[in-house]
Design a protein around this motif. Structure first.
Motif, mmCIF file in Angstrom:
data_model
loop_
_atom_site.group_PDB
_atom_site.id
_atom_site.type_symbol
_atom_site.label_atom_id
_atom_site.label_comp_id
_atom_site.label_asym_id
_atom_site.label_seq_id
_atom_site.Cartn_x
_atom_site.Cartn_y
_atom_site.Cartn_z
ATOM 1 N N MET A 25 41.410 40.301 5.314
ATOM 2 C CA MET A 25 40.914 41.417 4.511
ATOM 3 C C MET A 25 40.526 42.555 5.442
ATOM 4 N N SER A 26 40.938 43.775 5.089
ATOM 5 C CA SER A 26 40.430 44.980 5.747
ATOM 6 C C SER A 26 39.478 45.669 4.773
ATOM 7 N N PHE A 27 38.292 45.950 5.247
ATOM 8 C CA PHE A 27 37.258 46.562 4.411
ATOM 9 C C PHE A 27 36.883 47.906 5.008
ATOM 10 N N ALA A 28 37.204 48.991 4.281
ATOM 11 C CA ALA A 28 36.799 50.340 4.693
ATOM 12 C C ALA A 28 35.356 50.544 4.271
ATOM 13 N N VAL A 29 34.465 50.509 5.219
ATOM 14 C CA VAL A 29 33.035 50.513 4.883
ATOM 15 C C VAL A 29 32.520 51.902 4.522
ATOM 16 N N PRO A 69 33.942 53.539 10.968
ATOM 17 C CA PRO A 69 32.919 52.576 10.536
ATOM 18 C C PRO A 69 31.594 52.691 11.283
ATOM 19 N N LEU A 70 31.616 53.182 12.532
ATOM 20 C CA LEU A 70 30.361 53.280 13.273
ATOM 21 C C LEU A 70 29.469 54.414 12.777
ATOM 22 N N LEU A 76 36.354 44.957 14.509
ATOM 23 C CA LEU A 76 36.042 46.348 14.223
ATOM 24 C C LEU A 76 37.157 47.242 14.760
ATOM 25 N N PHE A 77 37.613 48.188 13.931
ATOM 26 C CA PHE A 77 38.530 49.245 14.363
ATOM 27 C C PHE A 77 37.732 50.543 14.425
ATOM 28 N N THR A 78 37.682 51.167 15.592
ATOM 29 C CA THR A 78 36.856 52.360 15.768
ATOM 30 C C THR A 78 37.542 53.369 16.681
ATOM 31 N N ASN A 79 37.179 54.639 16.534
ATOM 32 C CA ASN A 79 37.689 55.641 17.473
ATOM 33 C C ASN A 79 36.869 55.665 18.762
ATOM 34 N N HIS A 131 31.020 56.431 19.005
ATOM 35 C CA HIS A 131 29.652 55.905 18.987
ATOM 36 C C HIS A 131 29.551 54.482 19.540
ATOM 37 N N LEU A 132 30.620 53.989 20.148
ATOM 38 C CA LEU A 132 30.638 52.580 20.536
ATOM 39 C C LEU A 132 29.648 52.256 21.650
ATOM 40 N N GLU A 133 29.583 53.104 22.660
ATOM 41 C CA GLU A 133 28.673 52.834 23.779
ATOM 42 C C GLU A 133 27.244 52.657 23.272
#
Length: 385
Positions: free
Chosen positions: A82-86, A138-139, A160-163, A166-168
């Motif tokens: 499942m992919s969930f667009a939060v 998502p972040l 998690l798929f993110t650009n 905000h990951l750091e």
């Protein structure tokens, strides 16, 4: 032959050969699915062949195998992914985005935390063993860790798929919440080219810092990249794989550009598979070299050599508003979890002729024959590509 001696000989054979046979089985299993069989990471002691699958011998992997058995017993398609667009907001404006043009809806509320938590519980009861958290970005969802915590980690691995913007800053709280793996979107090895593609200055450098933080925290870390025919011909895939080796990520996941979203008018992406096959074959040298990250392709997964196009067969996508779709790239809506139970929507989706079995020859969205069916009627349901 003496039955007693035969039994003794069988037990001796199992004791001396079963381990080798199991290793051979695992290698062949992953070779078929991923187009390689090298271990790319050990996460919490478990071998990882791809971020997109549960770690081998983990509890989510056991759930995946058990559900495959029940799928056979019930003679019924069950979802494993499942992919969930939060959320429906993003701080980038990517050239290829399949989300905003086709999915974003004004004046609609995204699912609340409680609704998201129930969705996850219902999805796991259906058999989902892999959960992708996507967006938007998502972040930018402040309650994302609480959503991740809702996942029973005995049954599902989380990605998690993110650009990476905000990951750091947020990686530590994601680790505490129980997230397993992170794909960071990198579409060019050049900071300037990547930022131009995503229309966000400084994004590449922030993503690189996020990657290093995620690695230090023990995540399985991968690059997710989108290749167009022109970027592949320009050598971008090789540059990204070499970048991945340099910064020490575990996997490169390659999406070939699809004629949907902001690329929906690109007819050159329909029925155009020669360059994609060449691209897949070009990665063989990297997958045979243990010093490089694993390189996997969406186009290979959806081909006749792997699982085929599994949208609506073993996979579904949930929009930020609770709409159930067959995948991120086909924006037909089959129901909403706020209006009826998830299992009923899944049952309806998987009994439609177009979705009752995987399309063996590749992604439906790239197939002209499927695309020509602009509207497919099934009772009161209208499906639009």
């Amino acid at each position: 032959m003496n039955p007693f001696l035969s039994n003794i000989r069988l037990k001796w054979f199992l004791a001396t050969r079963a381990l080798d046979y199991s290793a051979d089985f695992v290698k062949i299993l992953y070779q078929i699915y991923l187009n390689h069989n090298k271990i790319i990471h050990f996460r919490n002691g478990y071998p990882v062949y791809s971020l997109s699958t549960p770690a081998l011998f983990s509890k989510p992997a056991s759930n995946f195998i058990a559900r495959a058995l029940y799928r056979t017993i019930q003679n019924k398609n069950l979802p494993n992914l499942m992919s969930f667009a939060v959320n429906d907001i993003c701080n980038a404006t990517c050239e290829h985005c399949s989300f905003f043009e086709a999915v974003e809806e004004k004046n609609k509320n995204i699912l609340t935390l409680q609704q998201a938590q129930k969705l996850i519980k219902d999805a796991q009861e259906l058999g989902v063993s892999v959960i992708n958290f996507v967006g938007g970005e998502p972040l930018l969802h402040q309650e994302l860790p609480e959503i991740i915590k809702a996942v029973n980690k005995d049954f599902s691995t989380t990605i998690l798929f993110t650009n990476g913007w905000h990951l750091e800053k947020r990686a530590a709280e994601l680790k505490k919440a129980g997230l397993d793996s992170i794909y960071i979107s990198i579409d060019a090895a050049s900071p300037e080219k990547h930022d131009r593609f995503r229309k966000q200055t400084g994004l590449f450098d922030r993503a690189m810092r996020g990657i290093q933080t995620a690695k230090k925290l023990g995540f399985s870390v991968g690059i997710s990249t989108t290749m167009t025919p022109e970027s592949y011909r320009d050598g971008e895939l090789d540059r990204i794989v070499k970048l991945g080796k340099k910064i020490g990520i575990h996997e490169v996941l390659v999406f070939d550009a699809l004629p949907t979203g902001r690329y929906k008018e690109r007819q050159d992406l329909v029925d155009n598979n020669d360059w994609i096959e060449e691209m897949i074959q070009s990665a063989r040298k990297y997958n045979q070299n243990p010093n490089y990250p694993g390189v996997v392709f969406f186009a290979y997964f959806t081909s006749h050599r792997s699982v085929g196009c599994s949208c609506g067969t073993s996979y579904f996508y949930v929009s930020p508003y609770g709409d159930i779709m067959s995948c991120d790239f086909n924006h037909a809506k089959f129901g909403n979890i706020l209006e009826e139970p998830l299992w009923k929507i899944w049952d309806r989706l998987t009994t439609l002729p177009e979705f009752c079995q995987a399309k063996w020859g590749g992604c439906k969205i790239k197939d002209s024959e499927f695309r020509q069916k602009e509207t497919v009627s099934s009772g009161n349901l209208n499906i639009h590509i």
